[in-house]
Design an enzyme around this catalytic site. Structure first.
Site, mmCIF file in Angstrom:
data_model
loop_
_atom_site.group_PDB
_atom_site.id
_atom_site.type_symbol
_atom_site.label_atom_id
_atom_site.label_comp_id
_atom_site.label_asym_id
_atom_site.label_seq_id
_atom_site.Cartn_x
_atom_site.Cartn_y
_atom_site.Cartn_z
ATOM 1 N N TRP A 157 1.547 4.319 6.626
ATOM 2 C CA TRP A 157 0.319 4.502 5.834
ATOM 3 C C TRP A 157 0.333 5.891 5.188
ATOM 4 C CZ3 TRP A 157 -5.181 3.313 8.286
ATOM 5 C CH2 TRP A 157 -6.067 3.019 7.253
ATOM 6 N N SER A 208 0.364 -1.832 19.543
ATOM 7 C CA SER A 208 1.187 -1.948 18.338
ATOM 8 C C SER A 208 2.675 -1.769 18.684
ATOM 9 C CB SER A 208 0.725 -0.890 17.327
ATOM 10 O OG SER A 208 1.469 -0.958 16.149
ATOM 11 N N HIS A 246 9.645 11.417 14.000
ATOM 12 C CA HIS A 246 8.975 11.071 15.261
ATOM 13 C C HIS A 246 9.332 12.081 16.356
ATOM 14 C CE1 HIS A 246 7.194 7.356 14.088
ATOM 15 N NE2 HIS A 246 8.223 6.568 14.238
ATOM 16 N N THR A 277 2.252 6.176 10.452
ATOM 17 C CA THR A 277 3.309 6.858 9.689
ATOM 18 C C THR A 277 3.474 6.244 8.293
ATOM 19 O OG1 THR A 277 4.458 6.708 11.823
ATOM 20 C CG2 THR A 277 5.627 7.774 10.002
ATOM 21 N N TRP A 298 13.610 9.689 7.031
ATOM 22 C CA TRP A 298 13.476 10.090 8.432
ATOM 23 C C TRP A 298 14.510 11.155 8.764
ATOM 24 C CZ3 TRP A 298 9.692 8.156 11.605
ATOM 25 C CH2 TRP A 298 8.960 7.088 11.071
ATOM 26 N N LYS A 340 3.964 4.149 15.636
ATOM 27 C CA LYS A 340 2.811 3.235 15.511
ATOM 28 C C LYS A 340 1.464 3.939 15.351
ATOM 29 C CE LYS A 340 4.443 0.036 15.183
ATOM 30 N NZ LYS A 340 5.386 -0.229 14.046
ATOM 31 N N ARG A 398 -3.244 8.455 16.759
ATOM 32 C CA ARG A 398 -4.050 7.221 16.824
ATOM 33 C C ARG A 398 -4.447 6.980 18.267
ATOM 34 N NH1 ARG A 398 -1.593 1.215 15.096
ATOM 35 N NH2 ARG A 398 -3.607 0.155 14.930
ATOM 36 N N LYS A 408 -1.685 -6.051 12.091
ATOM 37 C CA LYS A 408 -3.140 -6.301 11.989
ATOM 38 C C LYS A 408 -3.850 -5.178 11.251
ATOM 39 C CE LYS A 408 -4.693 -9.084 15.915
ATOM 40 N NZ LYS A 408 -5.505 -8.990 17.148
ATOM 41 N N TRP A 454 11.471 4.536 2.998
ATOM 42 C CA TRP A 454 12.424 5.383 3.715
ATOM 43 C C TRP A 454 13.290 6.205 2.752
ATOM 44 C CZ3 TRP A 454 12.708 -0.014 3.992
ATOM 45 C CH2 TRP A 454 13.784 -0.611 3.336
ATOM 46 N N ALA A 460 -2.756 -4.531 0.362
ATOM 47 C CA ALA A 460 -1.780 -4.173 -0.673
ATOM 48 C C ALA A 460 -0.455 -3.764 -0.036
ATOM 49 C CB ALA A 460 -2.335 -3.050 -1.551
ATOM 50 N N PHE A 510 -4.647 -2.082 3.517
ATOM 51 C CA PHE A 510 -3.753 -2.865 4.370
ATOM 52 C C PHE A 510 -3.188 -4.056 3.594
ATOM 53 C CE2 PHE A 510 -2.870 -6.227 7.453
ATOM 54 C CZ PHE A 510 -1.977 -5.574 8.280
HETATM 55 P P1 A3P Z 1 -0.701 -2.549 14.006
HETATM 56 O O1 A3P Z 1 0.553 -2.955 14.719
HETATM 57 O O2 A3P Z 1 -1.816 -2.234 14.963
HETATM 58 O O3 A3P Z 1 -1.118 -3.527 12.966
HETATM 59 P P2 A3P Z 1 3.687 3.185 11.957
HETATM 60 O O4 A3P Z 1 3.794 3.149 10.477
HETATM 61 O O5 A3P Z 1 3.426 4.556 12.513
HETATM 62 O O6 A3P Z 1 4.828 2.491 12.613
HETATM 63 O O7 A3P Z 1 2.357 2.377 12.348
HETATM 64 C C1 A3P Z 1 2.276 0.994 12.126
HETATM 65 C C2 A3P Z 1 0.839 0.570 12.340
HETATM 66 O O8 A3P Z 1 0.043 1.041 11.229
HETATM 67 C C3 A3P Z 1 0.691 -0.943 12.382
HETATM 68 O O9 A3P Z 1 -0.417 -1.179 13.246
HETATM 69 C C4 A3P Z 1 0.360 -1.232 10.921
HETATM 70 O O10 A3P Z 1 -0.259 -2.474 10.715
HETATM 71 C C5 A3P Z 1 -0.589 -0.070 10.631
HETATM 72 N N1 A3P Z 1 -0.782 0.184 9.196
HETATM 73 C C6 A3P Z 1 0.146 0.436 8.256
HETATM 74 N N2 A3P Z 1 -0.423 0.545 7.050
HETATM 75 C C7 A3P Z 1 -1.756 0.353 7.216
HETATM 76 C C8 A3P Z 1 -2.893 0.321 6.329
HETATM 77 N N3 A3P Z 1 -2.756 0.484 5.026
HETATM 78 N N4 A3P Z 1 -4.099 0.100 6.878
HETATM 79 C C9 A3P Z 1 -4.257 -0.098 8.203
HETATM 80 N N5 A3P Z 1 -3.224 -0.083 9.087
HETATM 81 C C10 A3P Z 1 -1.987 0.136 8.592
#
Ligand code: A3P
Length: 288
Positions: free
Chosen positions: A50, A130, A100, A48, A78, A45, A122, A250, A73, A223, A221
């Site tokens: 992103w 999250s 991870h 990753t 992974w 969370k 983060r 979010k 993936w 897109a 976010f």
């Molecule tokens: P939230 O649950 O706070 O919305 P991971 O990919 O490491 O599992 O992290 C997931 C978190 O990254 C989620 O947070 C997700 O919404 C957020 N996330 C993924 N892509 C994003 C983007 N383009 N912009 C902002 N947050 C993003």
């Protein structure tokens, strides 16, 4: 579904048995990295998905086709998960690999190569929020109970994937031993273009202005929330219960403020101070 109720234990941390076995974890810990490999290392969370998207766009020079047609993936598999061996495309060029796992498990194998590592972290308060919501969605994770109960487990490092504090401190400790760059979720928020330029320079592929424009658009976010190849909507409901919420939930900085009571925040701050002390993090996020 396979092993949904199973918890695997490896190197002192618990991991979902649906995704990991002793064999897959051993395979990861002894993986023969290539000098050309690029590894995204994160605690869950932390951004990753992103980062997977950003690197896809950097390497495609802004062409959105791979990101729109190939699940993330497959693009950046992974390392420690069961299906890894089948999915990793044995290309001659660079491979994007995601993990991870904590540094104490992965760093010895990484140190045998010149592979590049991108560590994304983060604000741990936002990570906890999250992760809590993700537990409700992901059927391979235990029922988190109340947020307060989950927070206690998170602070004690008893959640799946282990302690956030150990994870961050472990990877920060690899500064001298690995070719590693540290980047935060908050930085990506603040200046995605600047972060992409910094990453491009680190990877030896400085992006052209058109690449950056396309990357900014595609990695927003909105897109990514609408991209089935990035938002995990392809995962069947028995594994991720999409009625409980979205993976792309979010995507904001500071959501913890809507979840933490003043007492929870104070407790968190105490543990943070005890655990991180002078770890040299220079906390790039406002924890308090
Ligand atoms: P939230 O649950 O706070 O919305 P991971 O990919 O490491 O599992 O992290 C997931 C978190 O990254 C989620 O947070 C997700 O919404 C957020 N996330 C993924 N892509 C994003 C983007 N383009 N912009 C902002 N947050 C993003």
């Amino acid at each position: 579904m396979d092993r949904m109720e199973v918890t695997e234990t490896f190197a002192g941390i618990s991991l979902p048995g649906h995704l990991h076995t002793k064999e897959s974890l051993h395979f990861a810990a002894t993986f023969p990295f290539r000098d050309s490999d690029v590894v995204i290392a994160t605690y869950p969370k932390s951004g990753t998905t992103w980062m997977q998207e950003i690197l896809t766009l950097l390497y495609s020079n802004g062409d959105v086709l791979p990101a729109r047609t190939i699940p993330n993936w497959v693009r950046a598999p992974w390392l420690e998960q069961i299906y890894f061996k089948d999915t990793l495309q044995d290309t001659a060029g660079h491979r994007l690999i995601t993990s991870h796992l904590p540094a104490r498990v992965l760093a010895p194998a990484l140190q045998q190569s010149k592979a590049k590592v991108i560590y994304v972290s983060r604000n741990p308060k936002d990570v906890a929020v999250s992760f809590y919501h993700f537990h409700r969605l992901a059927k391979f994770l235990p029922d988190p109970g109340s947020f307060d109960a989950f927070l206690v487990q998170f602070l004690e490092g008893r959640v799946q994937y282990g302690s956030w504090f150990d994870h961050v401190k472990g990877w920060l400790g690899q500064r001298q031993a690995l070719d590693i760059i540290y980047i935060t979720y908050e930085e990506l928020h603040q200046d995605l273009r600047g972060a992409a330029e910094r990453l491009g320079a680190f990877l030896g592929c400085p992006p052209a202005p058109e690449t950056l424009g396309s990357l900014e658009q595609h990695c927003s976010f909105a897109a990514m929330r609408d991209n089935a190849m990035a938002n995990y909507s392809l995962i069947p409901c028995e594994i991720m219960d999409h009625s409980q919420g979205c993976f792309m939930r979010k995507g904001v900085v500071g959501d913890w403020r809507d979840h933490f009571s003043p007492q929870q925040s104070a407790r968190f701050d105490r543990v943070y101070q005890q655990e991180m002390g002078d770890a040299g993090l220079g906390a790039p996020w406002p924890v308090a």
